[in-house]
Scaffold this motif. Sequence first.
Motif, PDB file in Angstrom:
ATOM      1  N   PHE A 274       0.831  -1.208   0.000  1.00  0.00           N
ATOM      2  CA  PHE A 274       0.000   0.000   0.000  1.00  0.00           C
ATOM      3  C   PHE A 274       0.864   1.256   0.000  1.00  0.00           C
ATOM      4  CE2 PHE A 274      -2.437   3.296   2.187  1.00  0.00           C
ATOM      5  CZ  PHE A 274      -3.575   3.311   1.390  1.00  0.00           C
ATOM      6  N   ILE A 275       1.846   1.320   0.927  1.00  0.00           N
ATOM      7  CA  ILE A 275       2.695   2.511   1.018  1.00  0.00           C
ATOM      8  C   ILE A 275       3.502   2.687  -0.262  1.00  0.00           C
ATOM      9  CG2 ILE A 275       4.643   3.506   2.255  1.00  0.00           C
ATOM     10  CD1 ILE A 275       3.558   2.112   4.763  1.00  0.00           C
ATOM     11  N   PHE A 276       4.044   1.582  -0.772  1.00  0.00           N
ATOM     12  CA  PHE A 276       4.895   1.661  -1.963  1.00  0.00           C
ATOM     13  C   PHE A 276       4.108   2.149  -3.168  1.00  0.00           C
ATOM     14  CE2 PHE A 276       7.126  -0.389  -5.553  1.00  0.00           C
ATOM     15  CZ  PHE A 276       8.338   0.244  -5.397  1.00  0.00           C
ATOM     16  N   SER A 277       2.907   1.579  -3.399  1.00  0.00           N
ATOM     17  CA  SER A 277       2.154   1.996  -4.588  1.00  0.00           C
ATOM     18  C   SER A 277       1.660   3.428  -4.446  1.00  0.00           C
ATOM     19  CB  SER A 277       1.004   1.031  -4.872  1.00  0.00           C
ATOM     20  OG  SER A 277       0.325   0.730  -3.693  1.00  0.00           O
ATOM     21  N   PHE A 278       1.372   3.862  -3.219  1.00  0.00           N
ATOM     22  CA  PHE A 278       0.946   5.254  -3.031  1.00  0.00           C
ATOM     23  C   PHE A 278       2.097   6.216  -3.328  1.00  0.00           C
ATOM     24  CE2 PHE A 278      -0.098   8.882  -0.144  1.00  0.00           C
ATOM     25  CZ  PHE A 278      -1.196   9.313  -0.861  1.00  0.00           C
TER      26      PHE A 278
END
Lengths: 168, 112
Positions: free
Chosen positions: A12-16
């Motif tokens: 989640f953090i990476f794709s955001f």
Amino acid sequence: MTLQNRSRLFVFIFSFLVWLALTSVRDMEEVVAGLIVAALVTIVAGKFLITSEKSGHILRRIFSAIKYLIKFLWEMMKANFHVAFIVIHPYLPIKPGIVKIKTKLTKDSAITVLTNSITLTPGTLTVDLSPEKNEIYIHWIDVLSTDVEKNTKTIGGKFEKLLTEVFE
Amino acid sequence: MTREVIGMAFILVGIMFDFFGVLGLVRLPDVYNRLQAATKCVTFGSAGILLGVFIIQGFNNFGFKALLGIVFIFLTSPVAAHAIARAAHRSGIPLTKETVVDQYQEDNELKD
């Protein structure tokens, strides 16, 4: 936190962050759209990124990854000049064939990175993996020997040790 | 100014390697050798062009898109080459006459 949830949080953090880098953030709408897209990606593919605990310290693994990346880029540059040389040579100096090498890596991610690296290094192209995942079939544009042990050393050996440190 | 010159130099080198890749597609004998030229030269060539775009554009969202393109080319081009080579071998496309050894064929025959 379980391993799956940790993997989901990381995805989640990476794709955001990738979304923020790709869009020039001017107002809240783009941030909200980014959160929705990141959530969708996490629901579909969140649990596949981290599948097992790794031994070894994180810093040492990052150091090995950087060493591997430098080696890989150098080999890739050599591969490009090698192919360019073959293509502009008037007689096409090739001696192609499909050879077999063994690998000691066990993790799927490590084998994927190894086979992709083999494809991008001079004269070799991965064709298939044996069903037991311990042998790789490689198309070689300039076959030097047909001995399995020797080929394992020349083709896979230069990456295998570093990848063991990074992935296992 | 200097940034544009460096970026243009990268784009020029990239186009040169893309040209070698295409030349390999035409000159080399069979599908497997052609894939070798296609995957190797095209990664460096297209990555060179995208890196040139990034150097000219700098750190804005346009430049980041170019950088991400490089990452995706490095990830996808070997996978595509592997899929095409495997499918070609399984559907029985012969290797060129100059081929010296085919251990993949030998092992598959043993299993049948």
